[in-house]
Design a protein around this motif. Structure first.
Motif, PDB file in Angstrom:
ATOM      1  N   PRO A  92       0.856  -1.068  -0.264  1.00 46.51           N
ATOM      2  CA  PRO A  92       0.064  -0.137   0.018  1.00 46.51           C
ATOM      3  C   PRO A  92       0.770   1.142  -0.103  1.00 46.51           C
ATOM      4  N   GLY A  93       0.175   2.525  -0.626  1.00 53.01           N
ATOM      5  CA  GLY A  93       1.186   3.542  -0.664  1.00 53.01           C
ATOM      6  C   GLY A  93       0.088   4.662  -1.363  1.00 53.01           C
ATOM      7  N   LEU A 136       5.960  -2.422  -7.013  1.00 49.35           N
ATOM      8  CA  LEU A 136       5.345  -1.209  -6.884  1.00 49.35           C
ATOM      9  C   LEU A 136       4.842  -0.968  -5.472  1.00 49.35           C
ATOM     10  N   THR A 137       5.329   0.251  -4.959  1.00 46.15           N
ATOM     11  CA  THR A 137       4.500   0.494  -3.623  1.00 46.15           C
ATOM     12  C   THR A 137       3.473   1.515  -4.049  1.00 46.15           C
ATOM     13  N   TYR A 187      10.427  10.030  -4.988  1.00 46.67           N
ATOM     14  CA  TYR A 187       9.982  11.068  -3.616  1.00 46.67           C
ATOM     15  C   TYR A 187       8.972  10.562  -3.074  1.00 46.67           C
ATOM     16  N   LEU A 188       7.854   9.980  -3.570  1.00 46.64           N
ATOM     17  CA  LEU A 188       6.746   9.423  -2.885  1.00 46.64           C
ATOM     18  C   LEU A 188       6.835   8.316  -2.414  1.00 46.64           C
ATOM     19  N   GLY A 189       8.073   7.701  -2.427  1.00 45.24           N
ATOM     20  CA  GLY A 189       8.421   6.464  -2.205  1.00 45.24           C
ATOM     21  C   GLY A 189       7.598   5.150  -2.650  1.00 45.24           C
ATOM     22  N   MET A 190       7.261   5.569  -3.900  1.00 43.84           N
ATOM     23  CA  MET A 190       6.516   4.422  -4.582  1.00 43.84           C
ATOM     24  C   MET A 190       7.642   3.459  -5.329  1.00 43.84           C
TER      25      MET A 190
END
Ligand SMILES: [Zn+2]
Length: 341
Positions: free
Chosen positions: A45-46, A78-79, A236-239
């Motif tokens: 999740p993200g 993928l996150t 940047y979003l941590g994905m």
């Protein structure tokens, strides 16, 4: 946070899967008008990042980047979730129409968020906002130079006054852009209303504009600029794993101005996109039909040429080029200097 599973009408996407389909948004006399959607629902999740291309459907590099990115993502690693709309405006895509829809003459990027009882362009915007962007926490609208436009790449975010949202939006623009970043505010000159990113930001979505590409072209280097920008935002979003890389030579566009022709004729520009011009510098000439020079175009002040209209003939009052007024961007990560204004 990502919903689980992702549902967009009858498109149901379980965690760790990629699915695609079409949404019918309205109908012409020739049949349904549809919108293509691809959902990559990451195993972890993200954030939910929406990528839109083809709001202006003759701007090809951005929409190509949406296609290539969504095809290349592995949901297993993928996150979060990516919801891609490679071509928002399929009527323009089919008709190869610049700026406005061939069906109702409207510019989708001026009528957001659309209307449920509107014409085809308004219905496309309404579907985008109510069924796709409503699922998103973050958004990148991928544009570039439209027909007859040569463009220098930039990213823009519309400040809302919500400090947390604005901090994220600014950081995303910094991560996307290879050069110029613009932060628009109330009262910023030459900023249109009804744009997709402005209306999305009003609804709490960190939504940026990514602009690269020129004049109906599909240069692979421009596609790469879009892909690098999107990938950097996703880091940047941590994905995606890894840290974002931000150019130390970024500029902030603090204002803009246009240079207009007073005389009609053939334009012979010497200035090009990406060039820094200084006050009084010769930018080009206008010739009459016999070849006499009837006007010499000069820079009214210092600026970075951000857009050149590539048409060869101008009439009195036509804009010939558009410039940024710039200053060096502050160091990244983003400081509080822009927050809450
Ligand atoms: Zn556009």
């Amino acid at each position: 946070m990502t919903r689980d599973p992702v549902r967009i009408r009858d498109l149901v996407v379980e965690r760790g899967a990629t699915r695609r389909g079409f949404l019918t948004v309205g109908e012409t006399g020739a049949g349904p008008v549809q919108m293509p959607v691809v959902v990559v629902h990451g195993a972890r999740p993200g954030p939910t990042l929406c990528l839109t291309g083809g709001v202006h459907a003759t701007e090809y590099p951005g929409q190509t980047a949406v296609r290539e990115l969504t095809r290349g993502l592995d949901p297993a690693t993928l996150t979060g979730t990516v919801i891609g709309v490679p071509v928002v405006n399929l009527p323009m895509f089919a008709a190869r129409s610049g700026f406005v829809s061939p069906i109702d003459g409207l510019n989708l990027n001026r009528v957001a968020p659309g209307r449920p009882d509107g014409t085809i362009t308004e219905l496309i915007a309404h579907t985008l906002f109510t069924e796709i962007l409503s699922l998103a926490t973050h958004h990148i609208d991928c544009h570039g130079g439209d027909l007859g436009e040569a463009l220098w790449p930039y990213a823009a975010y519309r400040m809302t006054g919500n400090s947390e949202l604005d901090r994220t939006g600014e950081a995303m623009a910094r991560c996307w852009s290879p050069g110029v970043v613009a932060l628009f505010r109330d009262g910023t000159p030459m900023i249109p209303t009804g744009t997709v990113t402005t209306e999305a930001a009003k609804r709490g979505i960190a939504s940026i504009l990514g602009e690269c590409g020129s004049d109906n072209g599909l240069d692979p280097a421009d596609v790469q600029t879009h892909l690098r920008g999107i990938t950097n935002v996703m880091r940047y979003l941590g994905m995606l794993p890894g840290d974002p890389v931000v150019s130390p030579r970024q500029l902030v566009g603090t204002g803009q101005f246009q240079v207009h022709a007073r005389r009609g004729g053939l334009v012979r520009l010497s200035a090009a996109v990406g060039q820094t011009i200084t006050e009084g510098e010769t930018l080009g000439e206008i010739w009459d039909v016999f070849g006499d020079v009837v006007e010499t175009l000069r820079a009214p002040s210092r600026g970075l040429v951000r857009l050149v209209w590539t048409r060869k003939v101008v009439n009195s009052g036509d804009a010939v080029l558009k410039c940024w007024v710039t200053e060096p961007a502050p160091p990244f990560p983003v400081t509080d200097r822009f927050i809450g204004t």
